[in-house]
Scaffold this motif. Sequence first.
Motif, PDB file in Angstrom:
ATOM      1  N   LEU A  78       0.164   6.286   8.713  1.00 34.83           N
ATOM      2  CA  LEU A  78      -1.161   6.470   8.132  1.00 34.83           C
ATOM      3  C   LEU A  78      -2.206   6.405   9.251  1.00 34.83           C
ATOM      4  O   LEU A  78      -2.233   5.458  10.035  1.00 34.83           O
ATOM      5  CB  LEU A  78      -1.450   5.391   7.091  1.00 34.83           C
ATOM      6  N   MET A 125       0.961   4.194  -2.886  1.00 31.43           N
ATOM      7  CA  MET A 125       0.640   5.586  -2.568  1.00 31.43           C
ATOM      8  C   MET A 125       1.777   6.532  -2.960  1.00 31.43           C
ATOM      9  O   MET A 125       1.544   7.729  -3.119  1.00 31.43           O
ATOM     10  CB  MET A 125       0.339   5.718  -1.081  1.00 31.43           C
ATOM     11  N   ILE A 166      -7.484   2.884   0.979  1.00 33.03           N
ATOM     12  CA  ILE A 166      -6.374   3.101   1.906  1.00 33.03           C
ATOM     13  C   ILE A 166      -6.823   2.800   3.327  1.00 33.03           C
ATOM     14  O   ILE A 166      -6.150   2.080   4.081  1.00 33.03           O
ATOM     15  CB  ILE A 166      -5.859   4.549   1.788  1.00 33.03           C
ATOM     16  N   PHE A 209      -3.709   9.955  -2.740  1.00 27.40           N
ATOM     17  CA  PHE A 209      -4.826   9.707  -1.824  1.00 27.40           C
ATOM     18  C   PHE A 209      -6.147   9.563  -2.589  1.00 27.40           C
ATOM     19  O   PHE A 209      -7.221   9.765  -2.019  1.00 27.40           O
ATOM     20  CB  PHE A 209      -4.959  10.859  -0.818  1.00 27.40           C
ATOM     21  N   LEU A 243       0.831  -1.204   0.000  1.00 34.70           N
ATOM     22  CA  LEU A 243       0.000   0.000   0.000  1.00 34.70           C
ATOM     23  C   LEU A 243       0.864   1.253   0.000  1.00 34.70           C
ATOM     24  O   LEU A 243       0.620   2.195  -0.775  1.00 34.70           O
ATOM     25  CB  LEU A 243      -0.918   0.005   1.229  1.00 34.70           C
TER      26      LEU A 243
END
Length: 558
Positions: free
Chosen positions: A269, A61, A305, A299, A57
């Motif tokens: 995060l 990102m 996310i 984002f 992830l």
Amino acid sequence: MPCHRYTPFKPVTLPDRSWPGKTITEAPRWLSTDLRDGNQALIDPMSPARKHKMFDLLIRMGYKEIEVGFPSASQADFDFVRELIEEDRIPDDVRISVLTQAREDLIERSVQSLVGARMATVHLYNATAPIFRKVVFRIDREECKALAVEGTRHVMKYAEELLGGTDFGYEYSPEIFMDTELDFALDVCAGVMDVWQPGPGREIILNLPCTVERSTPNVYADQIEWMSRNLPNRDHVGLSVHTHNDRGTAVADAELAVLAGADRIEGCLFGNGERTGNVCLVTLGLNLFSQGVDPMIDFSDIDEIRRTVEYCNQIPVHPRHPYAGDLVYTAFSGSHQDAIKKGFEALEAEAAAAGVPFAEYPWAVPYLPIDPHDVGRTYEAVIRVNSQSGKGGVAYIMKAEHQLDLPRRLQIEFSRVIQGHTDTEGGEVSPARMWEIFSAEYLTAGSLALLDHQTSSVVESKHALAAEVSVDGRAQPIEGVGNGPISAFCDALASIGVVARVLDYTEHALTAGTDAQAAAYVECEIGGGVFWGVGIDTNTVTASMRAVLSAVNRSRRG
């Protein structure tokens, strides 16, 4: 309240501070510490599979600096770092880092974990604050500084022995910086720099952590500006900050620190981390975005996310969390709803008059600091007064484990079903148990079942459908006409007294190939209520009809 037990935090003497007059105009460097600081703060640390999901992830990102573990602290962390390197999971433009205490055996173990990495950093720390020197370690200033200096020498020694071919970097943190005397923090950092010898092409990262937030953000900013002004060889220092949220102002600490001279921000995060957590990288990034500054991080699918982070951390994101919570774009107040509605209408009219697509027109809508579409949300959440109850983890598991990408309103409905089971049965719902519950709720045969069907086009693009259904165990032929197969099937059902009006429909493939299965999701109004149905079949038309019958059978079960 015994407030007399606590002393005010001492301010910094900095009468010519310059940070209050500055503005952030570009993104700082980011370092994610989700896999180290964040993972250490979990009741149930991530499994290897969850660590890899988190790492993937962060890569998607766009994070280019990632602290991946504390390899000297556990075999699991060591093995994870080795897996990333040996399985070539790290993109060429991503630098990983590992944390170590200032002990030679731990430093050696940490450096060993990085053998074969293309770009890697060792992050060394030791506590420098007076209370730690006096109470925890019982050392004086010189002994404390010696730990940092000797630790740096050990890092360099083992890096030279083991990391040939690696673009190697070094980071040092005087831990508990915000409680450390500034002159001593500077002295320790300078001593470390004397050993490392930063210069062109040889940066040193000096991380000045707000380890336990105890002052107002302006005081921390003064500390950072003082250090930035006084550090030697400043051009070759990456000045980093790592703020915690003990006072609830970690975001302000980090933002003011950037104004005061910080180049880099470490965080997690959604603010996971010890005690009240680290600074939230999502909030920081989208704060920049809302001011027209590119955060250099993607984002655009905030719900994915959030679901991934919830799954990896096994901690839910608060429904009111900035930008990402289930309810942050939802207005429950009638006056808020009215203002938002009028804001949308005005913006659409202005964009049309200017000849600019709505999605590109400057954003200005009451109560909404950013366009929900820009982070992958729909406008539906803005107008629903009872939506978004916040069970993103359920949706993530259904997609990650069972390949079902549930529509958002179905996510909400099914999360309530799961909640009902957890209220009754207690404990965690495993992916296998979740599938059992989903199948029983949406895929189990009911009083109506599809036996066969045929469709053929007729005049004016209408579809005629002939089908055979089972009604309480008895086969019955039905016929109907509509704009498409689903509307024709609903028309056919009406002929036997089953009235279902389709409100929403979506489908997607579950597998690839000629025998691929498809999942269909149908939202229907039936008898004054709204019910979702799900159908799965290799034929998309068959799947959609089964989805309609799924909704009908659910309405009959009450």
